[in-house]
Design a protein around this motif. Structure first.
Motif, PDB file in Angstrom:
ATOM      1  N   ASP A 130       0.807  -1.218   0.000  1.00  0.00           N
ATOM      2  CA  ASP A 130       0.000   0.000   0.000  1.00  0.00           C
ATOM      3  C   ASP A 130       0.844   1.274   0.000  1.00  0.00           C
ATOM      4  O   ASP A 130       0.325   2.361  -0.253  1.00  0.00           O
ATOM      5  N   LYS A 131       2.141   1.138   0.280  1.00  0.00           N
ATOM      6  CA  LYS A 131       3.006   2.313   0.339  1.00  0.00           C
ATOM      7  C   LYS A 131       3.814   2.517  -0.940  1.00  0.00           C
ATOM      8  O   LYS A 131       4.494   3.530  -1.095  1.00  0.00           O
ATOM      9  N   ARG A 216      -1.139   3.887  -8.552  1.00  0.00           N
ATOM     10  CA  ARG A 216      -1.702   2.592  -8.153  1.00  0.00           C
ATOM     11  C   ARG A 216      -2.712   2.091  -9.191  1.00  0.00           C
ATOM     12  O   ARG A 216      -2.708   0.918  -9.583  1.00  0.00           O
TER      13      ARG A 216
END
Length: 226
Positions: A130-131, A216
């Motif tokens: 997620d980072k 993303r």
């Protein structure tokens, strides 16, 4: 905190270098990949650094980009990943390779680093996935502490990269996010055309995406199908 070292390379060892900064020598540990990019003894060098504080020792770790430094910091936050393992991962994949592997969930690529087992590699991907987009966004903004830095009177001066359109205003809003996302994706090896197409499609589906969200979304569109 020592965030950057700029001086002259005094000597190389297997896993570290000594950088002379106006008569003070700093011992800096680097990855194999960074070591290979450094100049010879006596030449100017600049590295971003991270200081590791232990009860009985202080160690400086050096990186050629802020993105690489940030990945080192994040990798060290994963259980089972110490400084040695982090440098092994960065030395094997490079900062862009780490970004790509973690963003796409490719733990096999992470496992290729020396001394890393499959469970640890999977943990790295799960905890940091997620980072990835936010770190990749730095690629379009971060400067490089290059080993080709010019030296004059023992002062290291980093060369600036001339802009193709000097007078052009800085993009704002989604234009800035689009530019930074395109830069991050092309740095990962995607062709400009396919990167632009994915970014445009992602923006078409959600025009409110910021840089991290846009990266993303574009990566999901670029991921192999099936």
């Amino acid at each position: 905190m020592i965030g950057k070292i700029a001086g002259r390379l005094d000597y190389r060892a297997d896993d570290h270098v000594l950088i002379d900064v106006r008569g003070v020598g700093y011992l800096v540990y680097v990855s194999d990949r960074t070591m290979a990019s450094l100049p010879g003894p006596g030449e100017a060098v600049a590295l971003y650094t991270e200081l590791l504080v232990r009860e009985d020792n202080l160690q400086l770790f050096g990186f050629t980009t802020l993105v690489e430094k940030e990945w080192h910091r994040l990798l060290m936050s994963v259980q089972g990943i110490g400084a040695k393992a982090s440098m092994a991962i960065l030395g094997t994949l490079g900062a862009d390779g780490v970004s790509r592997a973690i963003a796409l969930g490719d733990w096999n690529a992470v496992k290729a680093a020396k001394g890393l087992g499959p469970k640890t590699a999977q943990r790295v991907v799960l905890e940091l996935k997620d980072k990835a987009a936010s770190v990749m966004a730095l690629s379009g903004q971060a400067s490089t502490a290059t080993s080709a830095a010019a030296a004059q009177d023992d002062a290291v001066i980093e060369p600036t990269t001339p802009s193709a359109t000097v007078a052009a205003p800085m993009p704002t809003g989604n234009a800035a996010a689009q530019s930074e996302a395109l830069s991050a994706l092309t740095n990962l090896g995607y062709a400009p055309g396919e990167a632009a197409s994915a970014v445009a499609q992602a923006l078409g589906e959600d025009a409110t995406l910021d840089t991290s969200g846009l990266i993303r979304a574009a990566l999901k569109l670029l991921a192999p199908k099936g």
